[in-house]
Design an enzyme around this catalytic site. Structure first.
Site, PDB file in Angstrom:
ATOM      1  N   TYR A  35       0.836  -1.204   0.000  1.00  0.00           N
ATOM      2  CA  TYR A  35       0.000   0.000   0.000  1.00  0.00           C
ATOM      3  C   TYR A  35       0.876   1.262   0.000  1.00  0.00           C
ATOM      4  CZ  TYR A  35      -3.332   3.517   1.599  1.00  0.00           C
ATOM      5  OH  TYR A  35      -4.098   4.656   1.713  1.00  0.00           O
ATOM      6  N   SER A  83      26.529 -22.678 -26.772  1.00  0.00           N
ATOM      7  CA  SER A  83      25.775 -23.633 -25.959  1.00  0.00           C
ATOM      8  C   SER A  83      26.767 -24.517 -25.203  1.00  0.00           C
ATOM      9  CB  SER A  83      24.885 -24.492 -26.852  1.00  0.00           C
ATOM     10  OG  SER A  83      25.663 -25.172 -27.815  1.00  0.00           O
ATOM     11  N   GLU A 113      26.238 -24.658 -10.627  1.00  0.00           N
ATOM     12  CA  GLU A 113      25.102 -23.742 -10.672  1.00  0.00           C
ATOM     13  C   GLU A 113      23.861 -24.490 -11.146  1.00  0.00           C
ATOM     14  OE1 GLU A 113      27.856 -19.953 -12.147  1.00  0.00           O
ATOM     15  OE2 GLU A 113      26.523 -20.963 -13.542  1.00  0.00           O
ATOM     16  N   LYS A 115      20.804 -25.142 -13.528  1.00  0.00           N
ATOM     17  CA  LYS A 115      20.557 -24.871 -14.945  1.00  0.00           C
ATOM     18  C   LYS A 115      19.090 -24.472 -15.098  1.00  0.00           C
ATOM     19  CE  LYS A 115      21.102 -26.740 -19.580  1.00  0.00           C
ATOM     20  NZ  LYS A 115      19.738 -26.405 -20.014  1.00  0.00           N
ATOM     21  N   ASP A 117      15.584 -23.336 -16.581  1.00  0.00           N
ATOM     22  CA  ASP A 117      14.843 -23.644 -17.799  1.00  0.00           C
ATOM     23  C   ASP A 117      14.146 -22.373 -18.259  1.00  0.00           C
ATOM     24  OD1 ASP A 117      13.828 -25.058 -19.888  1.00  0.00           O
ATOM     25  OD2 ASP A 117      12.220 -26.007 -18.757  1.00  0.00           O
ATOM     26  N   GLU A 173      19.574 -15.671 -17.364  1.00  0.00           N
ATOM     27  CA  GLU A 173      18.431 -16.467 -17.813  1.00  0.00           C
ATOM     28  C   GLU A 173      17.141 -15.822 -17.321  1.00  0.00           C
ATOM     29  OE1 GLU A 173      17.812 -20.368 -19.823  1.00  0.00           O
ATOM     30  OE2 GLU A 173      19.568 -19.133 -19.433  1.00  0.00           O
ATOM     31  N   TYR A 225      24.514 -14.715 -14.340  1.00  0.00           N
ATOM     32  CA  TYR A 225      25.488 -15.723 -13.925  1.00  0.00           C
ATOM     33  C   TYR A 225      26.830 -15.703 -14.649  1.00  0.00           C
ATOM     34  CZ  TYR A 225      23.040 -18.008 -17.829  1.00  0.00           C
ATOM     35  OH  TYR A 225      22.455 -18.288 -19.033  1.00  0.00           O
ATOM     36  N   LYS A 314      22.158 -32.901 -17.269  1.00  0.00           N
ATOM     37  CA  LYS A 314      20.709 -32.729 -17.372  1.00  0.00           C
ATOM     38  C   LYS A 314      19.994 -33.870 -16.652  1.00  0.00           C
ATOM     39  CE  LYS A 314      19.116 -30.300 -20.661  1.00  0.00           C
ATOM     40  NZ  LYS A 314      18.534 -29.793 -21.907  1.00  0.00           N
ATOM     41  N   CYS A 408      10.918 -43.545 -52.786  1.00  0.00           N
ATOM     42  CA  CYS A 408      10.726 -42.212 -52.203  1.00  0.00           C
ATOM     43  C   CYS A 408       9.236 -41.900 -52.081  1.00  0.00           C
ATOM     44  CB  CYS A 408      11.413 -41.162 -53.078  1.00  0.00           C
ATOM     45  SG  CYS A 408      11.142 -39.458 -52.533  1.00  0.00           S
ATOM     46  N   CYS A 411       8.692 -38.637 -54.777  1.00  0.00           N
ATOM     47  CA  CYS A 411       8.860 -38.725 -56.234  1.00  0.00           C
ATOM     48  C   CYS A 411       8.878 -40.166 -56.733  1.00  0.00           C
ATOM     49  CB  CYS A 411      10.130 -37.998 -56.674  1.00  0.00           C
ATOM     50  SG  CYS A 411      11.664 -38.808 -56.130  1.00  0.00           S
ATOM     51  N   CYS A 426      17.033 -40.682 -51.298  1.00  0.00           N
ATOM     52  CA  CYS A 426      16.434 -40.583 -52.620  1.00  0.00           C
ATOM     53  C   CYS A 426      17.481 -39.939 -53.533  1.00  0.00           C
ATOM     54  CB  CYS A 426      15.172 -39.725 -52.586  1.00  0.00           C
ATOM     55  SG  CYS A 426      14.531 -39.338 -54.232  1.00  0.00           S
ATOM     56  N   CYS A 432      13.197 -34.275 -57.211  1.00  0.00           N
ATOM     57  CA  CYS A 432      12.400 -34.575 -56.020  1.00  0.00           C
ATOM     58  C   CYS A 432      12.049 -33.252 -55.334  1.00  0.00           C
ATOM     59  CB  CYS A 432      13.194 -35.472 -55.079  1.00  0.00           C
ATOM     60  SG  CYS A 432      12.278 -36.028 -53.627  1.00  0.00           S
TER      61      CYS A 432
END
Length: 677
Positions: A35, A83, A113, A115, A117, A173, A225, A314, A408, A411, A426, A432
């Site tokens: 407030y 990455s 650390e 990771k 998402d 992140e 980070y 992961k 294929c 084609c 193919c 194609c």
């Protein structure tokens, strides 16, 4: 109130409210009631509205957004946003640890650390002021989203006075807390709007909104980070020191970061958070492990895609059971035929999964897939759905096994499968449709010819209309302007922009064009090495398979593919036509003006950390005085420029080969007087 009093009041309220924001959003400490905070904010808004000349651009009132953009500017990252290599098992971490120890020895520590998402972001500050925020993009370049980022209250727009560099970049992140995600998704559902599958998608979608006022309505957060700046090694010895510093500067750094002296400490950290991650208010999908010391990081270096001093572990993905409804087959630009499993829709790791890649015929055979099978599915890396196995107990006795097609699907040409390869192809590359379209879409891509105004959908439309048959036709589009004007949703401005983009693409360097041709097994890195080694397309064509294979990282199979491509008459004709349009099929040799020839004929390798120069500066000094840099130690190496914390493996090899080692000061002396060492 006098003008001075008003200005002082606005300044005081601005500083006070920014302080409260920092305490609440970064330190999680509430020093004032909601407030009272709202009353002060309204007072400041009223004063700024009445006296705009005294408003501070860093006022908390500016976080509400308001700018609308129709397009985000794309810029190159000063330091690429690479990455991380990742793994799902601890044996891979042991291998990583052994590789690190082989290069830098045993005297080091890791930083572990969480990771997050979320969405990677890079923030640039000048004189303590946020001047640019850029998304990761493709790692080389990303979109400028500064106005949207300024609405995130945990990101400081202006730092308090502190001992920070004049200019620096900090990576982090952006994410959305689970509670906010659930609340906002429920609101969207009530309003009959499309809901988001998970907090990460919601955060990513929010950051790319065109209206920053809408971004401000969605509560995002951000952990920072990693720090980049000039001469960073002179400010901090390691990553941990920099994290402690950026916290002092006012940045939101995750409290769950830990120093680990041994690999067992790393495993303990991983196991703890694998169990406790669901107790966090935000999503994490693993742990990031970094070598702490900056000098050691430099010594370890990078691959083409990843730093060698960091890896992510992961957590194992969620697994569900669903029904396989059918298998379809997709034809790529190289002719590779990829089977795709069509699944009964099922919720998995926050998204609805309907399809999963089956890779090749071997995978279908390995899984022993039958029509109507019940299968176990997981998301590899929480992104790509994958069929793990079949629940044989639920298979119908009448179910027929799937047979891989012999022709294929597009084609109807008979498929081929080369010896030693798992993929069916193919061979009809010039007849194609998906291959023809795919080759043209590859050619115009961002990392290839990067033709502005010409996208994948436009390529497909032009092909279906008979305007484009191959990449050469792209450069003849200016002769079809009347035909283009007849197409729906394709105005004159779009046509002009496209034609300008096509013309500008003729300036793209040889290595980009070589990559754009779409030769099997020739990616961005291989194309660059080929271009640098042979200089021209004619020289590559004249080389034998064995000569091509001598280029670093190019084996016999890649060399055979290159040689075969360049000797197909249709490809020879295509290259000749592209040459006639003025595309760059040779490296533009730039005149190099040397400071001296003192190091001509000498080869150098740099290793370790140096007091007065960075590695980049030493490299520039060597090359500007005629020396040549090499990437590894061999008997032909003239000098190893050795700094502090040089890896023990390099030292041992240099001593074994009796390579002369010099300091940075001795290097400079060598340039001044080649007889002084």
């Amino acid at each position: 109130m006098s003008s001075m009093d008003i200005e002082q009041k606005i300044t005081s309220l601005t500083q006070e409210l920014n302080h409260y924001n920092y305490q609440y959003y970064v330190l999680a400490q509430s020093l004032i009631s909601d407030y009272d905070f709202d009353l002060k904010m309204k007072e400041l808004e009223a004063l700024e509205a009445q006296y705009p000349e005294f408003a501070d651009p860093n006022s908390p009132t500016q976080r509400v957004g308001g700018d609308v953009t129709t397009k985000f500017e794309t810029v190159r990252h000063r330091w690429p946003m690479l990455s991380l290599g990742n793994t799902y098992n601890q044996d891979d971490l042991r291998d990583f640890d052994q590789r690190v120890r082989k290069i830098i020895g045993d005297n080091f520590e890791y930083i572990c650390e969480l990771k997050f998402d979320g969405l990677s972001i890079s923030l640039t500050y000048q004189n303590g002021k946020l001047v640019k925020a850029v998304t990761r993009g493709d790692g080389t370049q990303g979109d400028v989203v500064t106005n949207n980022i300024k609405t995130i209250r945990s990101i400081p727009i202006h730092l308090k006075k502190g001992n920070y560099p004049e200019e620096f970049e900090i990576r982090g992140e952006i994410f959305m807390h689970k509670s906010a995600f659930l609340r906002l998704n429920a609101e969207r559902e009530e309003n009959e709007e499309q809901t988001y599958a998970n907090p990460r998608n919601f955060a990513a979608g929010t950051i790319k909104l065109q209206d920053s006022a809408e971004v401000a309505k969605r509560p995002l957060d951000c952990f920072l980070y990693f720090l980049y700046c000039e001469n960073r090694n002179k400010l901090f010895h390691n990553h941990w020191e920099s994290l402690e510093a950026v916290k002092e500067w006012g940045f939101h750094v995750c409290e769950h970061t830990q120093k680990c002296q041994t690999l067992d400490d790393v495993f303990s950290f991983i196991n703890y958070w694998d169990d406790k991650r669901h107790d966090l208010s935000y999503e994490i999908d693993g742990i990031v492990i970094k070598v702490n010391d900056y000098g050691a990081q430099e010594e370890l270096g990078f691959t083409a895609k990843n730093p060698r001093w960091a890896i992510s572990y992961k957590f194992k993905a969620e697994r569900v059971e669903t029904q396989l409804e059918s298998i379809s087959y997709q034809v790529g630009r190289t002719g590779a035929v990829t089977p795709v499993a069509n699944l009964k829709p099922v919720s998995l790791a926050g998204t609805t999964v309907k399809r999963a890649s089956l890779h090749n015929a071997n995978e279908i055979a390995r899984l022993d897939l039958h029509e109507g099978d019940t299968v176990f599915v997981e998301k590899g890396g929480e992104i790509i759905p994958k069929i793990l196995a079949v629940n044989a107990d639920k298979r119908l006795s009448s179910a027929k096994p799937y047979a891989y097609p012999t022709h294929c699907p597009e084609c109807h040409t008979e498929l081929i499968r080369q010896e030693g390869e798992a993929v069916h192809y193919c061979p009809n590359e010039d007849g194609c449709p998906p291959q023809i379209i795919g080759k043209m879409q590859h050619f115009i891509g961002r990392k290839m010819m990067d033709i502005e105004g010409l996208g994948d959908e436009t390529i497909e439309t032009f092909y279906r209309k008979g305007i484009l048959k191959n990449v050469v036709d792209i450069y003849g589009l200016k002769d079809h302007e009347d035909q283009l004007q007849q197409l729906e949703r394709f105005g004159q401005k779009s046509i002009d922009n496209m034609l300008k983009g096509i013309e500008k693409s003729k300036e793209k360097p040889f290595e980009k064009l070589l990559f754009a041709l779409g030769i099997r097994h020739v990616g961005e890195t291989i194309a660059k090495k080929l271009a640098q080694h042979f200089k021209t397309i004619d020289a590559i064509k004249a080389a034998s398979v064995e000569e091509i294979a001598t280029v670093q990282d190019i084996g016999i199979r890649i060399a055979e593919s290159i040689h075969e491509y360049l000797h197909v008459p249709a490809h020879e004709e295509l290259i000749a036509k592209l040459k006639s349009y003025g595309l760059q099929f040779e490296i533009e040799e730039k005149e190099v003006i040397l400071d001296s020839n003192a190091l001509t004929g000498q080869t150098f390798l740099i290793s370790g950390v140096f007091t007065n120069h960075s590695r980049e500066e030493l490299t520039a000094i060597i090359e500007s005085n005629g020396g040549k840099m090499v990437s590894s130690i061999s008997a032909k190496l003239s000098y190893l420029v050795a700094g502090d914390k040089m890896g023990p493996s390099k030292l041992a090899k240099a001593e074994k080969l009796n390579i002369k080692m010099i300091t940075e000061d001795e290097l400079l002396a060598l340039i001044a007087d080649t007889t002084s060492i």
